[in-house]
Design a protein around this motif. Structure first.
Motif, PDB file in Angstrom:
ATOM      1  N   ILE A 122       0.968  -1.172   0.420  1.00  9.06           N
ATOM      2  CA  ILE A 122       0.177  -0.046   0.190  1.00  9.06           C
ATOM      3  C   ILE A 122       0.614   1.316  -0.327  1.00  9.06           C
ATOM      4  CG2 ILE A 122      -0.122   0.256   2.802  1.00  9.06           C
ATOM      5  CD1 ILE A 122      -2.791   1.272   2.270  1.00  9.06           C
ATOM      6  N   SER A 123       0.138   2.136  -0.790  1.00  4.62           N
ATOM      7  CA  SER A 123       1.113   3.725  -1.011  1.00  4.62           C
ATOM      8  C   SER A 123       0.115   4.747  -0.036  1.00  4.62           C
ATOM      9  CB  SER A 123       1.352   4.184  -2.416  1.00  4.62           C
ATOM     10  OG  SER A 123      -0.002   4.251  -3.217  1.00  4.62           O
ATOM     11  N   GLN A 179      -0.067   7.590  -1.898  1.00  2.00           N
ATOM     12  CA  GLN A 179      -1.357   7.583  -2.723  1.00  2.00           C
ATOM     13  C   GLN A 179      -2.515   7.206  -2.439  1.00  2.00           C
ATOM     14  OE1 GLN A 179      -0.165   8.128  -6.453  1.00  2.00           O
ATOM     15  NE2 GLN A 179      -2.146   8.892  -7.196  1.00  2.00           N
ATOM     16  N   GLN A 180      -2.710   5.945  -2.336  1.00  2.00           N
ATOM     17  CA  GLN A 180      -4.013   4.908  -1.557  1.00  2.00           C
ATOM     18  C   GLN A 180      -4.482   4.809  -0.681  1.00  2.00           C
ATOM     19  OE1 GLN A 180      -1.889   0.857  -2.416  1.00  2.00           O
ATOM     20  NE2 GLN A 180      -2.485   0.783  -4.532  1.00  2.00           N
ATOM     21  N   GLU A 210      -6.247   8.235  -0.942  1.00  4.10           N
ATOM     22  CA  GLU A 210      -7.651   8.028  -2.386  1.00  4.10           C
ATOM     23  C   GLU A 210      -8.555   7.765  -1.391  1.00  4.10           C
ATOM     24  OE1 GLU A 210      -6.295   5.700  -5.200  1.00  4.10           O
ATOM     25  OE2 GLU A 210      -5.155   7.163  -6.903  1.00  4.10           O
TER      26      GLU A 210
END
Length: 362
Positions: free
Chosen positions: A125-126, A128-129, A132
Protein backbone atom coordinates in the motif's frame (compact mmCIF):
# COMPACT_ATOMS: atom_id res chain seq x y z
CA UNK A 1 -43.88 -22.13 -32.47
CA UNK A 2 -47.51 -21.14 -31.87
CA UNK A 3 -48.62 -24.77 -31.74
CA UNK A 4 -45.84 -25.53 -29.28
CA UNK A 5 -46.99 -22.70 -27.00
CA UNK A 6 -50.65 -23.78 -27.27
CA UNK A 7 -49.69 -27.37 -26.42
CA UNK A 8 -47.68 -26.16 -23.41
CA UNK A 9 -50.52 -23.91 -22.25
CA UNK A 10 -53.11 -26.70 -22.48
CA UNK A 11 -50.81 -29.08 -20.62
CA UNK A 12 -50.30 -26.70 -17.69
CA UNK A 13 -53.56 -24.71 -17.55
CA UNK A 14 -56.26 -27.05 -18.81
CA UNK A 15 -57.36 -27.84 -15.25
CA UNK A 16 -59.69 -25.14 -13.76
CA UNK A 17 -58.04 -25.70 -10.37
CA UNK A 18 -54.67 -24.63 -11.78
CA UNK A 19 -56.20 -21.55 -13.44
CA UNK A 20 -57.87 -20.47 -10.17
CA UNK A 21 -54.59 -20.94 -8.28
CA UNK A 22 -52.76 -18.85 -10.86
CA UNK A 23 -55.37 -16.09 -10.67
CA UNK A 24 -55.18 -15.97 -6.87
CA UNK A 25 -51.38 -15.82 -6.91
CA UNK A 26 -51.27 -13.06 -9.54
CA UNK A 27 -53.99 -11.08 -7.77
CA UNK A 28 -52.22 -11.30 -4.42
CA UNK A 29 -48.88 -10.38 -5.99
CA UNK A 30 -50.29 -7.31 -7.74
CA UNK A 31 -52.22 -6.20 -4.64
CA UNK A 32 -49.17 -6.34 -2.38
CA UNK A 33 -46.83 -4.88 -5.03
CA UNK A 34 -49.01 -1.84 -5.73
CA UNK A 35 -50.35 -1.18 -2.22
CA UNK A 36 -47.53 -2.38 0.02
CA UNK A 37 -46.80 1.08 1.46
CA UNK A 38 -50.45 1.81 2.19
CA UNK A 39 -51.10 -1.63 3.68
CA UNK A 40 -47.95 -1.71 5.85
CA UNK A 41 -49.92 -1.34 9.15
CA UNK A 42 -52.15 -4.22 8.03
CA UNK A 43 -49.09 -6.42 7.42
CA UNK A 44 -47.72 -5.58 10.87
CA UNK A 45 -51.06 -6.48 12.48
CA UNK A 46 -51.26 -9.76 10.50
CA UNK A 47 -47.74 -10.74 11.58
CA UNK A 48 -48.58 -10.04 15.23
CA UNK A 49 -51.86 -11.95 14.88
CA UNK A 50 -49.96 -15.00 13.58
CA UNK A 51 -47.55 -14.62 16.48
CA UNK A 52 -50.24 -14.49 19.18
CA UNK A 53 -53.02 -16.65 17.74
CA UNK A 54 -51.39 -19.91 18.85
CA UNK A 55 -51.50 -18.66 22.47
CA UNK A 56 -55.20 -17.91 22.10
CA UNK A 57 -55.71 -21.37 20.58
CA UNK A 58 -53.77 -22.94 23.47
CA UNK A 59 -55.97 -21.15 26.01
CA UNK A 60 -59.07 -22.33 24.13
CA UNK A 61 -57.86 -25.93 24.42
CA UNK A 62 -57.55 -25.37 28.18
CA UNK A 63 -61.25 -24.53 28.32
CA UNK A 64 -61.03 -20.72 28.27
CA UNK A 65 -63.55 -19.12 25.86
CA UNK A 66 -61.87 -17.56 22.83
CA UNK A 67 -63.11 -14.02 23.55
CA UNK A 68 -61.57 -14.11 27.04
CA UNK A 69 -58.40 -15.67 25.67
CA UNK A 70 -58.14 -12.84 23.14
CA UNK A 71 -58.57 -10.24 25.90
CA UNK A 72 -55.90 -11.90 28.07
CA UNK A 73 -53.37 -12.29 25.24
CA UNK A 74 -53.98 -8.80 23.87
CA UNK A 75 -53.61 -7.25 27.35
CA UNK A 76 -50.35 -9.14 27.88
CA UNK A 77 -49.05 -8.00 24.48
CA UNK A 78 -49.85 -4.35 25.23
CA UNK A 79 -48.17 -4.61 28.64
CA UNK A 80 -44.98 -6.16 27.24
CA UNK A 81 -44.88 -3.59 24.44
CA UNK A 82 -45.15 -0.71 26.91
CA UNK A 83 -42.43 -2.19 29.12
CA UNK A 84 -40.08 -2.52 26.14
CA UNK A 85 -40.93 0.97 24.88
CA UNK A 86 -40.38 2.63 28.26
CA UNK A 87 -37.55 0.44 29.54
CA UNK A 88 -35.36 -1.00 26.78
CA UNK A 89 -35.68 1.46 23.89
CA UNK A 90 -34.43 4.47 25.93
CA UNK A 91 -31.32 2.46 26.88
CA UNK A 92 -30.68 1.57 23.25
CA UNK A 93 -31.14 5.21 22.24
CA UNK A 94 -28.71 6.30 24.98
CA UNK A 95 -26.04 3.91 23.72
CA UNK A 96 -26.64 5.14 20.16
CA UNK A 97 -26.11 8.74 21.30
CA UNK A 98 -22.89 7.70 23.06
CA UNK A 99 -21.71 5.98 19.89
CA UNK A 100 -22.33 9.18 17.90
CA UNK A 101 -20.33 11.20 20.46
CA UNK A 102 -17.45 8.71 20.34
CA UNK A 103 -17.44 8.58 16.52
CA UNK A 104 -14.79 11.36 16.08
CA UNK A 105 -12.35 9.54 18.38
CA UNK A 106 -12.97 6.34 16.46
CA UNK A 107 -12.29 8.13 13.17
CA UNK A 108 -9.02 9.52 14.57
CA UNK A 109 -7.96 6.00 15.50
CA UNK A 110 -8.80 4.83 11.98
CA UNK A 111 -6.74 7.71 10.54
CA UNK A 112 -3.77 6.85 12.73
CA UNK A 113 -3.95 3.20 11.67
CA UNK A 114 -4.24 4.05 7.98
CA UNK A 115 -1.35 6.56 8.12
CA UNK A 116 0.91 3.85 9.52
CA UNK A 117 0.11 1.32 6.79
CA UNK A 118 2.46 2.72 4.06
CA UNK A 119 5.40 2.55 6.49
CA UNK A 120 4.55 -0.93 7.76
CA UNK A 121 3.66 -2.47 4.39
CA UNK A 122 5.35 -0.36 1.67
CA UNK A 123 5.15 -3.18 -0.86
CA UNK A 124 1.37 -3.52 -0.57
CA UNK A 125 0.00 0.00 0.00
CA UNK A 126 1.22 3.51 -0.82
CA UNK A 127 0.51 6.95 0.62
CA UNK A 128 -1.40 7.85 -2.56
CA UNK A 129 -3.78 4.92 -2.05
CA UNK A 130 -4.37 6.04 1.55
CA UNK A 131 -5.17 9.58 0.33
CA UNK A 132 -7.61 8.18 -2.22
CA UNK A 133 -9.24 6.18 0.56
CA UNK A 134 -9.55 9.37 2.65
CA UNK A 135 -11.21 11.12 -0.28
CA UNK A 136 -13.65 8.25 -0.74
CA UNK A 137 -14.49 8.17 2.97
CA UNK A 138 -15.02 11.94 2.93
CA UNK A 139 -17.57 11.61 0.14
CA UNK A 140 -19.34 8.82 2.00
CA UNK A 141 -19.48 10.88 5.20
CA UNK A 142 -20.84 13.83 3.25
CA UNK A 143 -23.65 11.75 1.79
CA UNK A 144 -24.31 10.35 5.25
CA UNK A 145 -24.59 13.89 6.63
CA UNK A 146 -27.12 14.77 3.94
CA UNK A 147 -29.07 11.67 4.88
CA UNK A 148 -29.10 12.70 8.55
CA UNK A 149 -30.36 16.19 7.61
CA UNK A 150 -33.12 14.76 5.42
CA UNK A 151 -34.15 12.39 8.19
CA UNK A 152 -34.28 15.23 10.71
CA UNK A 153 -36.46 17.29 8.36
CA UNK A 154 -38.88 14.41 7.97
CA UNK A 155 -38.94 13.56 11.69
CA UNK A 156 -42.36 15.20 12.10
CA UNK A 157 -43.82 12.96 9.39
CA UNK A 158 -42.13 9.92 10.95
CA UNK A 159 -43.63 10.82 14.33
CA UNK A 160 -47.07 11.09 12.73
CA UNK A 161 -46.62 7.71 11.02
CA UNK A 162 -45.51 6.18 14.31
CA UNK A 163 -48.61 7.57 15.99
CA UNK A 164 -50.78 6.01 13.26
CA UNK A 165 -49.06 2.64 13.80
CA UNK A 166 -49.49 2.94 17.58
CA UNK A 167 -53.25 3.37 17.16
CA UNK A 168 -54.18 1.30 14.11
CA UNK A 169 -51.96 -1.76 14.59
CA UNK A 170 -53.23 -2.71 18.09
CA UNK A 171 -56.80 -2.04 16.98
CA UNK A 172 -56.51 -4.28 13.92
CA UNK A 173 -54.60 -6.89 15.92
CA UNK A 174 -57.45 -7.17 18.42
CA UNK A 175 -60.07 -7.69 15.72
CA UNK A 176 -57.86 -10.09 13.74
CA UNK A 177 -57.62 -12.25 16.86
CA UNK A 178 -61.26 -11.85 17.88
CA UNK A 179 -62.93 -12.21 14.47
CA UNK A 180 -60.39 -14.42 12.72
CA UNK A 181 -62.87 -16.98 11.38
CA UNK A 182 -65.42 -14.37 10.25
CA UNK A 183 -62.75 -12.45 8.32
CA UNK A 184 -61.50 -15.62 6.61
CA UNK A 185 -65.04 -16.64 5.65
CA UNK A 186 -65.71 -13.18 4.22
CA UNK A 187 -62.66 -13.44 1.96
CA UNK A 188 -63.57 -16.96 0.86
CA UNK A 189 -66.95 -15.69 -0.38
CA UNK A 190 -65.19 -13.77 -3.15
CA UNK A 191 -63.10 -16.67 -4.41
CA UNK A 192 -64.19 -19.10 -7.15
CA UNK A 193 -65.70 -22.42 -6.11
CA UNK A 194 -63.03 -24.42 -7.99
CA UNK A 195 -60.28 -23.74 -5.48
CA UNK A 196 -59.45 -27.17 -4.10
CA UNK A 197 -55.85 -26.88 -5.29
CA UNK A 198 -55.54 -23.35 -3.88
CA UNK A 199 -56.97 -24.58 -0.55
CA UNK A 200 -54.36 -27.32 -0.36
CA UNK A 201 -51.55 -24.88 -0.98
CA UNK A 202 -53.02 -22.42 1.54
CA UNK A 203 -53.33 -25.03 4.31
CA UNK A 204 -49.67 -25.97 3.93
CA UNK A 205 -48.36 -22.40 3.61
CA UNK A 206 -50.61 -21.03 6.38
CA UNK A 207 -49.12 -23.47 8.87
CA UNK A 208 -45.63 -22.66 7.60
CA UNK A 209 -46.16 -18.90 8.00
CA UNK A 210 -47.41 -19.25 11.57
CA UNK A 211 -44.54 -21.54 12.57
CA UNK A 212 -42.02 -19.32 10.77
CA UNK A 213 -43.13 -16.08 12.46
CA UNK A 214 -43.15 -17.63 15.92
CA UNK A 215 -39.80 -19.32 15.32
CA UNK A 216 -38.23 -16.18 13.87
CA UNK A 217 -39.32 -14.00 16.81
CA UNK A 218 -37.98 -16.62 19.24
CA UNK A 219 -34.71 -16.79 17.29
CA UNK A 220 -34.35 -12.98 17.39
CA UNK A 221 -34.88 -12.99 21.15
CA UNK A 222 -32.50 -15.90 21.87
CA UNK A 223 -29.68 -14.72 19.61
CA UNK A 224 -30.02 -11.09 20.74
CA UNK A 225 -30.16 -12.01 24.44
CA UNK A 226 -27.17 -14.37 24.22
CA UNK A 227 -25.17 -11.75 22.30
CA UNK A 228 -26.03 -9.06 24.86
CA UNK A 229 -25.03 -11.30 27.78
CA UNK A 230 -21.74 -12.25 26.11
CA UNK A 231 -20.90 -8.66 25.10
CA UNK A 232 -21.67 -7.45 28.63
CA UNK A 233 -19.59 -10.26 30.18
CA UNK A 234 -16.45 -9.33 28.26
CA UNK A 235 -17.06 -5.59 28.82
CA UNK A 236 -17.80 -4.54 25.22
CA UNK A 237 -19.21 -1.04 24.94
CA UNK A 238 -22.66 -0.52 23.39
CA UNK A 239 -23.44 -4.14 24.31
CA UNK A 240 -27.23 -3.65 24.30
CA UNK A 241 -27.22 -1.82 20.96
CA UNK A 242 -24.98 -4.43 19.33
CA UNK A 243 -26.97 -7.29 20.88
CA UNK A 244 -30.15 -5.89 19.34
CA UNK A 245 -28.41 -5.56 15.97
CA UNK A 246 -27.19 -9.16 16.13
CA UNK A 247 -30.68 -10.33 17.09
CA UNK A 248 -32.37 -8.56 14.20
CA UNK A 249 -29.67 -9.69 11.78
CA UNK A 250 -31.25 -13.16 11.72
CA UNK A 251 -34.12 -11.65 9.70
CA UNK A 252 -31.85 -11.88 6.64
CA UNK A 253 -30.51 -15.45 6.35
CA UNK A 254 -26.74 -15.72 5.78
CA UNK A 255 -26.37 -12.09 4.66
CA UNK A 256 -27.45 -10.48 7.95
CA UNK A 257 -24.88 -12.35 10.04
CA UNK A 258 -22.07 -11.31 7.69
CA UNK A 259 -23.13 -7.64 7.64
CA UNK A 260 -23.54 -7.24 11.43
CA UNK A 261 -20.08 -8.73 11.98
CA UNK A 262 -18.57 -5.45 10.73
CA UNK A 263 -19.89 -3.12 13.52
CA UNK A 264 -19.18 -5.75 16.19
CA UNK A 265 -15.58 -6.16 15.03
CA UNK A 266 -15.05 -2.41 14.60
CA UNK A 267 -16.31 -1.55 18.09
CA UNK A 268 -14.12 -4.30 19.54
CA UNK A 269 -11.08 -3.01 17.63
CA UNK A 270 -11.68 0.61 18.67
CA UNK A 271 -12.00 -0.47 22.32
CA UNK A 272 -9.13 -2.97 22.60
CA UNK A 273 -7.11 -2.93 19.40
CA UNK A 274 -5.56 -6.28 18.47
CA UNK A 275 -5.37 -7.47 22.07
CA UNK A 276 -6.62 -10.75 23.51
CA UNK A 277 -10.10 -9.35 24.35
CA UNK A 278 -10.65 -8.55 20.68
CA UNK A 279 -9.95 -12.12 19.61
CA UNK A 280 -12.10 -13.49 22.45
CA UNK A 281 -14.89 -11.25 21.13
CA UNK A 282 -14.57 -12.66 17.62
CA UNK A 283 -14.39 -16.22 18.94
CA UNK A 284 -17.48 -15.88 21.14
CA UNK A 285 -19.42 -14.11 18.41
CA UNK A 286 -18.49 -16.87 15.98
CA UNK A 287 -19.69 -19.51 18.48
CA UNK A 288 -23.05 -17.74 18.79
CA UNK A 289 -23.46 -17.59 15.01
CA UNK A 290 -22.43 -21.25 14.65
CA UNK A 291 -24.91 -22.40 17.29
CA UNK A 292 -27.63 -20.32 15.66
CA UNK A 293 -27.02 -21.74 12.19
CA UNK A 294 -26.35 -25.37 13.15
CA UNK A 295 -28.56 -25.93 16.21
CA UNK A 296 -31.19 -23.25 16.72
CA UNK A 297 -32.32 -22.76 13.12
CA UNK A 298 -32.69 -26.51 12.37
CA UNK A 299 -34.68 -26.90 15.60
CA UNK A 300 -37.02 -23.96 14.96
CA UNK A 301 -37.35 -24.28 11.18
CA UNK A 302 -36.98 -27.98 10.48
CA UNK A 303 -39.11 -27.82 7.31
CA UNK A 304 -37.73 -24.50 6.08
CA UNK A 305 -34.18 -25.86 6.38
CA UNK A 306 -35.10 -28.36 3.64
CA UNK A 307 -34.88 -25.44 1.23
CA UNK A 308 -31.49 -25.22 -0.44
CA UNK A 309 -29.34 -22.28 0.78
CA UNK A 310 -29.14 -20.99 -2.81
CA UNK A 311 -32.95 -20.99 -2.99
CA UNK A 312 -33.15 -19.05 0.30
CA UNK A 313 -30.62 -16.44 -0.85
CA UNK A 314 -32.40 -16.01 -4.20
CA UNK A 315 -35.71 -15.64 -2.36
CA UNK A 316 -34.21 -12.97 -0.07
CA UNK A 317 -32.78 -11.03 -3.01
CA UNK A 318 -35.87 -11.31 -5.21
CA UNK A 319 -38.66 -10.73 -2.70
CA UNK A 320 -36.58 -8.13 -0.84
CA UNK A 321 -36.11 -6.24 -4.10
CA UNK A 322 -39.82 -6.42 -4.88
CA UNK A 323 -41.36 -5.80 -1.43
CA UNK A 324 -38.53 -4.34 0.66
CA UNK A 325 -38.47 -5.25 4.34
CA UNK A 326 -41.56 -7.46 4.18
CA UNK A 327 -40.11 -9.35 1.24
CA UNK A 328 -36.97 -10.06 3.27
CA UNK A 329 -38.98 -11.01 6.37
CA UNK A 330 -41.23 -13.42 4.48
CA UNK A 331 -38.57 -14.68 2.05
CA UNK A 332 -38.53 -18.23 3.46
CA UNK A 333 -42.36 -18.60 3.68
CA UNK A 334 -42.66 -17.21 0.15
CA UNK A 335 -40.03 -19.66 -1.06
CA UNK A 336 -42.05 -22.39 0.68
CA UNK A 337 -45.15 -21.11 -1.13
CA UNK A 338 -43.39 -21.40 -4.47
CA UNK A 339 -42.27 -24.91 -3.58
CA UNK A 340 -45.81 -25.91 -2.52
CA UNK A 341 -47.31 -24.47 -5.72
CA UNK A 342 -44.81 -26.34 -7.89
CA UNK A 343 -45.50 -29.60 -6.04
CA UNK A 344 -49.27 -29.18 -6.33
CA UNK A 345 -48.98 -28.24 -9.99
CA UNK A 346 -46.84 -31.29 -10.74
CA UNK A 347 -49.43 -33.48 -9.02
CA UNK A 348 -52.23 -32.02 -11.17
CA UNK A 349 -50.19 -32.55 -14.33
CA UNK A 350 -49.37 -36.13 -13.30
CA UNK A 351 -53.06 -36.90 -12.67
CA UNK A 352 -54.02 -35.35 -16.01
CA UNK A 353 -51.36 -37.40 -17.81
CA UNK A 354 -52.56 -40.61 -16.12
CA UNK A 355 -56.18 -39.87 -17.10
CA UNK A 356 -55.09 -39.18 -20.67
CA UNK A 357 -53.23 -42.50 -20.83
CA UNK A 358 -56.27 -44.37 -19.47
CA UNK A 359 -58.56 -42.72 -22.04
CA UNK A 360 -56.09 -43.49 -24.85
CA UNK A 361 -55.82 -47.14 -23.81
CA UNK A 362 -59.60 -47.54 -23.62
Amino acid sequence: MTKLFIRWFKRNFSDPQAVVLLMILLGGFLLIYTLSDILAPVFVAIVLAYLLDWIVHLLSRKGIPRRWGVVMVFSGFVTVTLLLTLGVIPLIWQQLETLVVDAPNMMNKVKTTLDALPEQYPNFISAQQVNELYHSLGEKMGSFGQLVVSLSLSSLLNAAALLVYAILVPLMLFFFLKDKHQIIQWFLRWLPAERYLANRVWVEVNAQIGNYIRGKVLEIFIVGACSFVFFSFIGLRYSLLLGVLVGFSVLIPYIGAAVVTIPVALVGYFQWGFESQFFWLLFGYGVIQALDGNALVPFLFSEAVNLHPVAIIIAVLFFGGVWGFWGVFFAIPLATLVKAVISAWDEVKTNDDDESEIIAES
